[in-house]
Design an enzyme around this catalytic site. Structure first.
Site, PDB file in Angstrom:
ATOM      1  CB  CYS A   1      12.905  -9.442  13.852  1.00 36.24           C
ATOM      2  SG  CYS A   1      14.588  -9.448  13.523  1.00 36.24           S
ATOM      3  CD1 TRP A   2      12.787  -6.852   6.977  1.00 40.37           C
ATOM      4  CD2 TRP A   2      11.269  -8.641   6.956  1.00 40.37           C
ATOM      5  NE1 TRP A   2      12.664  -7.185   5.720  1.00 40.37           N
ATOM      6  CE2 TRP A   2      11.534  -8.144   5.536  1.00 40.37           C
ATOM      7  CE3 TRP A   2      10.377  -9.606   6.804  1.00 40.37           C
ATOM      8  CZ2 TRP A   2      11.010  -8.613   4.227  1.00 40.37           C
ATOM      9  CZ3 TRP A   2       9.669 -10.121   5.412  1.00 40.37           C
ATOM     10  CH2 TRP A   2      10.151  -9.606   4.310  1.00 40.37           C
TER      11      TRP A   2
END
Length: 353
Positions: free
Chosen positions: A91-92
């Site tokens: 993810c981020w």
């Protein structure tokens, strides 16, 4: 739950699953990664708003309620994408989104890793890699020429036959003009830098690089200073071709009859640079679908003067080549690159002794 570093991921060429929203994925993702979003764009915004207004616990509860119904689909899709081989979820920044799915996949018996630091770790690797490459003293061979002299096609041929070409326009998905995005995808600065980093890694140790002479910007993309410096000092191979050849090259590249609206938007952006007479002639030619005349006017009254002005910024020695066809252009440029490359390799060997 197992984790893995970005270096290990790239070395092992593992399947990558990006669980961020479609919008985040579109802006920037690791090349080859498949988007399997935990939240839609709207759901992600809702979770963020809940976090700000009601706190972390409320946001987590909302997130779980949104994800839970889709867990069987996430499992089936991951299994299909990975083919039962090891894969990586990110993810981020290696937070809850990738962690939650990695735990689920691990419980279901899939061989899954969470990427440490998320896509931010990849971005950091790209940034640090380009900073290191900026310190190299590798010389540049710079392909120059007025618009329509087949520079890009010549570079593509050289790259496909193993020469150390950095195709800046290809990496930026922009042809370097107000019409540069016609029939090409959008690409962000981060995506461009990632593409550039991987291309330089792919080339590896080399006696020289080959680039096309570009300005500092390709649309919204900014070219790194170390490449601009190399361009300014590099040996220049300048290609010359008849106007008729250049017009046909542009028509074959842009297919204006298929992209009239986009062409008109580009003309509108620069119309103030033309005289009233030229402006009338260009717009009349567009309406008559006489695109050869449109291209001719644009070349003679906009692109050629701008290119000749910019060419004075470069300092290196100029080798002039005149061509009548693409085949001749490829042959002459390749011969010149081979000659200059031999000289540069020889000079490099002397320096290393």
């Amino acid at each position: 739950m197992k984790s893995i570093t970005i270096n290990e991921v790239l070395e092992r060429n593992l399947t990558l699953i990006d669980v961020r929203t479609p919008a985040e994925y579109e802006k920037f993702h690791i090349p080859g990664a498949v988007n399997l979003p935990v939240f839609s764009n709207e759901e992600r915004e809702l979770v963020g708003t809940t976090y700000k207004q009601k706190g972390k616990e409320a946001a987590k509860v909302l997130g779980i309620s949104l994800i839970s119904p889709s867990l069987p689909d996430f499992y089936e899709k991951a299994k299909e994408l990975s083919g039962d081989d090891e894969f990586v979820v990110y993810c981020w920044r290696g937070g809850m989104r990738s962690k939650s799915l990695t735990v689920v996949y691990d419980m279901m018996g899939l061989s899954c890793y969470q990427l440490e630091g998320g896509i931010r770790s990849y971005r950091q690797k790209v940034t640090e890699g380009l900073e290191q490459m900026a310190n190299l003293t590798t010389p540049y061979l710079v392909l120059e020429g007025l618009t329509g002299t087949s520079k890009t096609k010549i570079l593509n041929h050289l790259e496909n036959t193993g020469y150390p070409v950095i195709d800046l326009e290809g990496l930026a998905a922009h042809r370097g003009s107000v019409f540069g995005r016609v029939n090409l995808p959008e690409r962000s600065q981060k995506e461009f830098e990632a593409e550039l980093y991987h291309r330089l890694e792919e080339i590896g140790d080399t006696a020289f690089y080959i680039i096309e002479s570009e300005s500092k910007r390709l649309g919204n993309i900014i070219i790194p200073d170390f490449i601009l410096d190399g361009k300014q000092k590099g040996t220049r191979i300048q290609v010359h071709a008849p106007l008729s050849y250049r017009i046909q090259t542009i028509l074959d590249t842009y297919h204006p009859e298929q992209h009239k609206d986009e062409i008109m938007k580009g003309i509108n952006k620069i119309e103030k640079r033309f005289s009233d007479e030229d402006r009338f002639e260009i717009y009349s030619a567009v309406e008559d679908k006489n695109y050869a005349l449109v291209v001719e006017r644009l070349l003679l009254h906009y692109y050629d003067p701008r290119y000749e002005h910019k060419a004075y910024e470069n300092e290196g020695e100029i080798v002039n080549l005149s061509i009548e066809s693409l085949e001749e252009g490829i042959r002459l440029v390749q011969n010149e690159v081979d000659r200059l490359g031999t000289m540069l390799r020889s000079e490099g060997e002397k320096v290393s002794l």
